[in-house]
Design a protein around this motif. Structure first.
Motif, mmCIF file in Angstrom:
data_model
loop_
_atom_site.group_PDB
_atom_site.id
_atom_site.type_symbol
_atom_site.label_atom_id
_atom_site.label_comp_id
_atom_site.label_asym_id
_atom_site.label_seq_id
_atom_site.Cartn_x
_atom_site.Cartn_y
_atom_site.Cartn_z
ATOM 1 N N LYS A 77 0.279 6.011 5.447
ATOM 2 C CA LYS A 77 -1.176 5.921 5.387
ATOM 3 C C LYS A 77 -1.782 5.194 6.584
ATOM 4 O O LYS A 77 -2.986 5.275 6.808
ATOM 5 C CB LYS A 77 -1.604 5.148 4.131
ATOM 6 N N ARG A 99 -1.828 1.970 6.567
ATOM 7 C CA ARG A 99 -2.619 1.020 5.785
ATOM 8 C C ARG A 99 -2.164 -0.406 6.027
ATOM 9 O O ARG A 99 -0.960 -0.669 6.094
ATOM 10 C CB ARG A 99 -2.432 1.378 4.307
ATOM 11 N N SER A 151 -4.415 6.245 -2.913
ATOM 12 C CA SER A 151 -4.999 7.548 -2.624
ATOM 13 C C SER A 151 -4.272 8.136 -1.405
ATOM 14 O O SER A 151 -3.897 7.408 -0.487
ATOM 15 C CB SER A 151 -6.493 7.401 -2.354
ATOM 16 N N ASN A 197 -4.742 9.604 1.328
ATOM 17 C CA ASN A 197 -5.443 9.826 2.593
ATOM 18 C C ASN A 197 -4.916 8.866 3.647
ATOM 19 O O ASN A 197 -4.353 7.823 3.320
ATOM 20 C CB ASN A 197 -6.941 9.573 2.411
ATOM 21 N N SER A 238 -10.941 9.714 0.282
ATOM 22 C CA SER A 238 -9.806 10.047 -0.592
ATOM 23 C C SER A 238 -9.747 11.559 -0.813
ATOM 24 O O SER A 238 -10.770 12.222 -0.840
ATOM 25 C CB SER A 238 -9.961 9.351 -1.946
ATOM 26 N N HIS A 297 -14.301 2.149 4.165
ATOM 27 C CA HIS A 297 -13.473 3.026 3.366
ATOM 28 C C HIS A 297 -14.140 4.361 3.212
ATOM 29 O O HIS A 297 -15.333 4.463 3.402
ATOM 30 C CB HIS A 297 -13.444 2.422 1.966
HETATM 31 MG MG MG Z 1 -7.691 4.472 -1.322
#
Ligand code: MG
Ligand code: TXA
Length: 357
Positions: free
Chosen positions: A57, A59, A144, A146, A152, A237
Motif C-alpha cells: 500500500k 502505507r 482498504s 488502495n 478506497s 485520505h
Molecule cells: Mg483505508
C-alpha cells in the motif's frame, strides 16, 4: 509478481476460498470484497504478512490494520478484555460494518497494530468475505485495498489499478454495497467512542449502549492539539489527484457560482470536474459533470463517491468542485469522507463568486 485475478461465481466460491486460504497460510496477500470497500488481506498474526501489506500500500507503518474474522468466538483469543459495551455492540451489529477497538492479546503482533496495545476487529457480512475468512480460520488483517492516500476501492478494477503486480491474488466479487469504510468504535474505555463515522451511526450505537462519545478529530481538521485516536484519520485520505473544493450554499447560489467558474475555465481551456447532485446536475453548462447521488439519499452518494473520484483522475481534470452533501446520521460519514477528499477545503458559494471572479 504475477497477480492472479479471479472472478467469483456461486459455483467457484469454495475453490477460490481454498486458494485464498492457502496463500494466506503461506504469508501471501489476497484482496477481496467486503460490504464496505475492498480489503487487502494477509494473516494478521504473521508480522511478515503485515509488513508486506504496508509495503504493497505504501502505507506508513504507524497506521494500524483491522483484523477481519468469520465468527464472534474468534475475538476471545485476540483480545485481553471485552467490555460490556463491546459485547453488546458485537451482539447487535456483527456481522456488519462496525469495527471495534479492544486491548490486544499477546499473540497479535505490534506490526499489525502499528505499535499500539489495542487491536481493531471486525466481522464483515459480505458472503464472499465470510467464505474466505471461514475457510482460512485466520484473523485476516485487511486495510482498504488502495495505494495509501487514494480513494478506497469499491470495484475490483480499482484494486487491479492499484495492486496488480504487488499482491498474490485479487478476488473480483463485483461492486460493493455501502461504499465507505466501517464505523470504528473504541470500546477500551468507560464510554464507547466513535473514531471514524460510517454506516452504523451514532444514533444506532446510542440505541444499544446509551452514552457514546465522538473523537474530536472526526468533526474537523486535525491539528497539533487534536490528535485522532485512529492514526489513519490524520492522513489526507480518500483523495483524488486533482485538488477538490466543497462548495456550500443554497442550490441556486451553488449552481450560479459554479457556472461562472465553468464559463471562465472553458475560455481558458481548463478541464473542471463537478461532483453534482441528481437534483442539480442538469443545470451546469459545461465541465465534466458526474452525479454523486441525491441530496435526499446519502446512501447513493456513499455508494458512488470513491468510484467518481477515480473517474475524475482518469479524465485528468485540473480541479474538482463538489456540491456539499451531508447532514445527520449517515450523512456525517459521507461528509467526513468528502471533507477528507477535499483536504478540508470548504468554501461558501457566495465567497466563491466574490473571490474567483
Ligand atoms: Mg483505508
Ligand atoms: O470497512 C473497513 O473498515 C475496511 C474494510 C476492508 O474492512 N477497512 C479499512 O481499513 O478501512 P483501513 O486500514 O483502510 O482503515 C483502518 C483504520 C485506520 O484509520 C486506522 O488508524 C484505524 O482503523 N485503526 C486500526 N487499528 C486501530 C487501533 N488499534 N486503534 C485506533 N485506530 C485503529
Amino acid at each position: 509478481m504475477k497477480t492472479i485475478i479471479c472472478s467469483i461465481q456461486e459455483e467457484n466460491v469454495e475453490q477460490i476460498a481454498a486458494k485464498a486460504a492457502e496463500i494466506w497460510k503461506k504469508g501471501g496477500l489476497v484482496a477481496f470484497p467486503t460490504e464496505t470497500v475492498y480489503g487487502l488481506g494477509g494473516n494478521g498474526l504473521d508480522k511478515e504478512a503485515s509488513r508486506k501489506i504496508y509495503a504493497a500500500k505504501g502505507r506508513p507503518s504507524d497506521n494500524p490494520l483491522i483484523l477481519h474474522i468469520a465468527a464472534k468466538e474468534q475475538v476471545e483469543a485476540l483480545v485481553s478484555k471485552v467490555s460490556d459495551a463491546g459485547r453488546l455492540l458485537m451482539e447487535s451489529f456483527w456481522p456488519g460494518p462496525l469495527t471495534l477497538i479492544f486491548p490486544k492479546a499477546e499473540c497479535v503482533p505490534l506490526e499489525t497494530t502499528g505499535g499500539l496495545n489495542t487491536v481493531a476487529i471486525r466481522m464483515p457480512n459480505h458472503p464472499i468475505a465470510q467464505a474466505l475468512l471461514k475457510k482460512s480460520g485466520l484473523p485476516i488483517a485487511a486495510p482498504s485495498a488502495n495505494v495509501s492516500g487514494r480513494p478506497s476501492p469499491t470495484l475490483a478494477d480499482h484494486v487491479i489499478e492499484d495492486m496488480d503486480g504487488r499482491i498474490d491474488m485479487i478476488v473480483d466479487g463485483g461492486e460493493v454495497g455501502i461504499g465507505v469504510e466501517s464505523t470504528i468504535v473504541d470500546v477500551t474505555g468507560e464510554i464507547p467512542t466513535i473514531l471514524r463515522p460510517g454506516y452504523i451511526t451514532e444514533e444506532m450505537l446510542r440505541n444499544v449502549v446509551g452514552e457514546v462519545d465522538v473523537d474530536p478529530a472526526v468533526a474537523g481538521s486535525v491539528s497539533a492539539e487534536i490528535k485522532p485516536k485512529a492514526p489513519g484519520m490524520k492522513y489526507r485520505h480518500y483523495a483524488p489527484k486533482a485538488p477538490m473544493v466543497l462548495v456550500e450554499g443554497d442550490d441556486a447560489t451553488v449552481v450560479e457560482a459554479l457556472n461562472r467558474i465553468l464559463a471562465k475555465a472553458k475560455k481558458e481551456g481548463k478541464k473542471i470536474g463537478i461532483l453534482a447532485s441528481q437534483e442539480n446536475a442538469g443545470k451546469y453548462q459545461s465541465g465534466i459533470i458526474k452525479v454523486a447521488g441525491s441530496h435526499r439519499d446519502l446512501t447513493s452518494v456513499a455508494h458512488n463517491l470513491y468510484r467518481i473520484l477515480r473517474e475524475f483522475d482518469k479524465e485528468e481534470v485540473e480541479k474538482i468542485y463538489s456540491e456539499s452533501f451531508g447532514g445527520e446520521e449517515f450523512g456525517q460519514a459521507v461528509m467526513n469522507r468528502m471533507k477528507k477528499a477535499a483536504g478540508q477545503q470548504i468554501i461558501s458559494a457566495r465567497t466563491l463568486m466574490d473571490t474567483e471572479m
